[in-house]
Design a protein around this motif. Structure first.
Motif, PDB file in Angstrom:
ATOM      1  N   ALA A 239       0.798  -1.313  -0.175  1.00  9.07           N
ATOM      2  CA  ALA A 239      -0.061  -0.134  -0.014  1.00  9.07           C
ATOM      3  C   ALA A 239       0.962   1.203   0.023  1.00  9.07           C
ATOM      4  N   PHE A 240       0.282   2.284  -0.568  1.00 10.49           N
ATOM      5  CA  PHE A 240       1.053   3.528  -0.848  1.00 10.49           C
ATOM      6  C   PHE A 240       1.604   4.144   0.548  1.00 10.49           C
ATOM      7  N   MET A 241       0.735   4.068   1.675  1.00  9.14           N
ATOM      8  CA  MET A 241       1.241   4.874   2.976  1.00  9.14           C
ATOM      9  C   MET A 241       2.121   3.879   3.675  1.00  9.14           C
ATOM     10  N   GLN A 242       2.127   2.353   3.360  1.00  8.78           N
ATOM     11  CA  GLN A 242       3.174   1.843   3.875  1.00  8.78           C
ATOM     12  C   GLN A 242       4.426   1.911   3.150  1.00  8.78           C
ATOM     13  N   LYS A 243       4.697   2.252   2.003  1.00  6.73           N
ATOM     14  CA  LYS A 243       6.001   2.480   1.317  1.00  6.73           C
ATOM     15  C   LYS A 243       6.269   3.857   1.742  1.00  6.73           C
ATOM     16  N   PHE A 244       5.204   4.789   1.693  1.00  2.00           N
ATOM     17  CA  PHE A 244       5.760   6.267   1.734  1.00  2.00           C
ATOM     18  C   PHE A 244       6.190   6.468   3.371  1.00  2.00           C
ATOM     19  N   SER A 245       5.950   5.365   4.265  1.00  2.00           N
ATOM     20  CA  SER A 245       6.492   5.504   5.652  1.00  2.00           C
ATOM     21  C   SER A 245       8.081   5.581   5.685  1.00  2.00           C
ATOM     22  N   ILE A 246       8.395   4.716   4.649  1.00  4.03           N
ATOM     23  CA  ILE A 246       9.893   4.623   4.612  1.00  4.03           C
ATOM     24  C   ILE A 246      10.516   5.964   4.260  1.00  4.03           C
ATOM     25  N   VAL A 247       9.723   6.657   3.315  1.00  5.48           N
ATOM     26  CA  VAL A 247      10.355   7.822   2.576  1.00  5.48           C
ATOM     27  C   VAL A 247      10.317   8.877   4.064  1.00  5.48           C
ATOM     28  N   LEU A 248       9.278   8.992   4.824  1.00  8.85           N
ATOM     29  CA  LEU A 248       8.933   9.744   6.208  1.00  8.85           C
ATOM     30  C   LEU A 248      10.136   9.432   7.037  1.00  8.85           C
ATOM     31  N   LYS A 249      10.353   8.289   7.256  1.00  4.84           N
ATOM     32  CA  LYS A 249      11.551   8.066   8.089  1.00  4.84           C
ATOM     33  C   LYS A 249      12.760   8.614   7.743  1.00  4.84           C
ATOM     34  N   ARG A 250      12.969   8.819   6.487  1.00  3.02           N
ATOM     35  CA  ARG A 250      14.439   9.356   6.122  1.00  3.02           C
ATOM     36  C   ARG A 250      14.344  10.783   6.010  1.00  3.02           C
ATOM     37  N   LEU A 252      12.019  12.871   8.298  1.00  2.00           N
ATOM     38  CA  LEU A 252      11.558  13.593   9.557  1.00  2.00           C
ATOM     39  C   LEU A 252      12.546  13.340  10.729  1.00  2.00           C
ATOM     40  N   PRO A 253      12.611  14.385  11.507  1.00  3.88           N
ATOM     41  CA  PRO A 253      13.417  14.147  12.697  1.00  3.88           C
ATOM     42  C   PRO A 253      12.803  13.005  13.367  1.00  3.88           C
ATOM     43  N   ASP A 254      13.750  12.339  14.099  1.00  3.85           N
ATOM     44  CA  ASP A 254      13.711  10.913  14.732  1.00  3.85           C
ATOM     45  C   ASP A 254      12.302  11.105  15.824  1.00  3.85           C
ATOM     46  N   LYS A 255      12.342  12.129  16.727  1.00  3.60           N
ATOM     47  CA  LYS A 255      11.121  12.317  17.666  1.00  3.60           C
ATOM     48  C   LYS A 255       9.708  12.563  16.827  1.00  3.60           C
ATOM     49  N   VAL A 256       9.858  13.047  15.781  1.00  2.00           N
ATOM     50  CA  VAL A 256       8.807  13.378  14.764  1.00  2.00           C
ATOM     51  C   VAL A 256       7.992  12.185  14.354  1.00  2.00           C
ATOM     52  N   TYR A 257       8.942  11.383  14.060  1.00  6.63           N
ATOM     53  CA  TYR A 257       8.577   9.967  13.149  1.00  6.63           C
ATOM     54  C   TYR A 257       8.196   9.123  14.436  1.00  6.63           C
ATOM     55  N   GLU A 258       9.059   8.977  15.486  1.00  2.81           N
ATOM     56  CA  GLU A 258       8.431   8.098  16.660  1.00  2.81           C
ATOM     57  C   GLU A 258       7.100   8.681  16.952  1.00  2.81           C
ATOM     58  N   LYS A 259       6.630   9.864  17.168  1.00  2.00           N
ATOM     59  CA  LYS A 259       5.506  10.253  17.573  1.00  2.00           C
ATOM     60  C   LYS A 259       4.420   9.854  16.672  1.00  2.00           C
ATOM     61  N   MET A 260       4.772   9.815  15.524  1.00  2.00           N
ATOM     62  CA  MET A 260       3.831   9.466  14.242  1.00  2.00           C
ATOM     63  C   MET A 260       3.458   8.056  14.679  1.00  2.00           C
ATOM     64  N   LEU A 261       4.532   7.204  14.671  1.00  2.00           N
ATOM     65  CA  LEU A 261       4.161   5.902  14.731  1.00  2.00           C
ATOM     66  C   LEU A 261       3.271   5.420  16.093  1.00  2.00           C
ATOM     67  N   MET A 262       3.622   6.180  17.195  1.00  2.00           N
ATOM     68  CA  MET A 262       2.890   6.116  18.594  1.00  2.00           C
ATOM     69  C   MET A 262       1.576   6.221  18.382  1.00  2.00           C
ATOM     70  N   ASN A 263       1.355   7.563  17.583  1.00  2.00           N
ATOM     71  CA  ASN A 263      -0.223   7.956  17.166  1.00  2.00           C
ATOM     72  C   ASN A 263      -0.754   7.063  16.455  1.00  2.00           C
ATOM     73  N   HIS A 264      -0.023   6.323  15.550  1.00  2.00           N
ATOM     74  CA  HIS A 264      -0.646   5.286  14.370  1.00  2.00           C
ATOM     75  C   HIS A 264      -1.280   4.146  15.453  1.00  2.00           C
ATOM     76  N   TYR A 265      -0.394   3.672  16.303  1.00  2.00           N
ATOM     77  CA  TYR A 265      -0.566   2.297  17.306  1.00  2.00           C
ATOM     78  C   TYR A 265      -1.423   2.970  18.518  1.00  2.00           C
ATOM     79  N   LYS A 266      -1.802   4.234  18.547  1.00  2.00           N
ATOM     80  CA  LYS A 266      -2.540   4.590  19.737  1.00  2.00           C
ATOM     81  C   LYS A 266      -1.640   4.304  21.056  1.00  2.00           C
TER      82      LYS A 266
END
Length: 267
Positions: A239-250, A252-266
Motif C-alpha cells: 500500500a502507498f502509505m506503507q511504502k511512504f512511511s519509509i520516505v518519511l523516516k528518511r 522527518l526528525p527522529d522524535k517526530v517520526y516516533e510520535k507519528m508511529l505512536m499515534n498510529h498504534y495509539k
C-alpha cells in the motif's frame, strides 16, 4: 530455455502465489516445505527443506541441480512472524526467529552461490519486509531480523556482482496471507504492564493482515524483477502509505517520526 527457480517456503502464502504465477509463465519452479508430503494441491514440485538445517538446505539445492542441471533464480521467502513486548519474549523464541528469518537465508545463499558462480549468472531475491526499515512497537524482533537481511543483501550484492550474480531485496507490506496464524506471539498476560497497549496493537496487526493486498501483486512484481537485466538493490511492494512511511523516516526528525508511529498504534 526456461529459467529454473527455487522458492523457499513455497507451500502457502506469498511463496505459493509467486510459484504458481511463475509456473504459469513457463518457468521451471521448485518450492520447498518442511513437510511437502502434507501439501496435496501444489501445481509445482515441493522439496523438503528446513532453512534452520544446513544439511536440509544442501540436499534440497543438490536435488534441484541434479534434476534441472542449473539454478537461475532463488527466492528466499521462508520466514516467520513474531510479536510481543521485548521484555516478555523468551530468548529462545528470539533465536528461533533469527534462525528462520536471517541465518536461514544466509545459509541458502552460501549454498547456491557456487552453482551460480559456475554458471556466471544467477539472481537471488530476498523477501524482507517494510517492517525491516523501522523499529515497530511489539514487532522489535521481526523488524530486526528483516532489517538485518536487508543489510546483508546490500553487502553481498557488491561481493558477487563481478561473477554475473544479482541479489536484491523485495520488502512487502501487509498482504492477505496466513502469516498471522503461523507466527509466534507472546500471549497477553493479565496484569502485565503491557497488557492493554500490546493487546490493542496485536488486534491492529491482525486487522492489517486480514485487509492486506492480494499476494498476486507480489508475484507480478517478482516476475518483473526476474525479467529485469540489472535489478535494483531494493524494492517495496504494498500500500502507498506503507511504502511512504519509509520516505518519511528518511526526512522527518527522529522524535517526530516516533510520535507519528505512536499515534498510529495509539500508544
Amino acid at each position: 530455455m526456461s529459467k529454473v527457480v527455487l522458492i523457499t517456503g513455497g507451500s502457502s502464502g506469498i511463496g505459493k502465489s509467486i510459484g504458481e504465477f511463475l509456473h504459469h509463465k513457463g518457468f521451471v519452479v521448485y518450492g520447498t516445505s518442511r513437510n511437502p508430503e502434507d501439501i496435496l494441491n501444489s501445481v509445482f514440485p515441493l522439496i523438503a527443506l528446513d532453512v534452520r538445517n544446513v544439511d536440509s538446505i544442501q540436499l534440497a539445492v543438490a536435488k534441484v541441480i541434479s534434476i534441472s542441471g542449473r539454478l537461475d533464480v532463488v527466492i528466499n521467502n521462508a520466514g516467520v512472524g513474531i510479536t510481543g513486548p521485548l521484555e516478555e519474549i523468551p530468548t529462545q523464541e528470539i533465536k528461533n526467529n533469527f534462525e528462520t528469518n536471517f541465518f536461514g537465508p544466509i545459509e541458502v545463499m552460501k549454498t547456491v552461490l557456487p552453482q551460480m558462480r559456475s554458471q556466471e549468472s544467477g539472481l537471488i531475491i530476498n523477501i524482507t519486509s517494510i517492517a525491516g526499515y523501522m523499529g515497530l512497537p511489539y514487532r522489535s524482533i521481526y523488524s530486526a531480523s528483516k532489517g538485518a537481511l536487508e543489510l546483508i543483501t546490500e553487502a553481498l550484492r557488491m561481493e558477487v556482482k563481478s561473477f554475473g550474480i544479482h541479489i536484491t531485496n523485495v520488502a512487502p507490506g501487509d498482504f492477505a496471507t496466513n502469516i498471522a496464524s503461523g507466527r509466534f506471539h507472546v500471549p497477553l498476560i493479565q496484569g502485565s504492564a503491557y497488557e492493554l497497549p500490546y493487546g490493542q496493537t496485536l488486534q491492529m496487526m491482525d486487522e492489517h493482515v486480514d485487509s492486506g493486498s492480494n499476494p498476486n501483486e507480489m508475484a507480478k512484481a517478482i516476475y518483473k524483477i526476474i525479467q529485469t537485466k540489472n535489478p535494483n538493490g531494493h524494492y517495496k511492494i504494498g500500500a502507498f502509505m506503507q511504502k511512504f512511511s519509509i520516505v518519511l523516516k528518511r526526512i522527518l526528525p527522529d522524535k517526530v517520526y516516533e510520535k507519528m508511529l505512536m499515534n498510529h498504534y495509539k500508544l
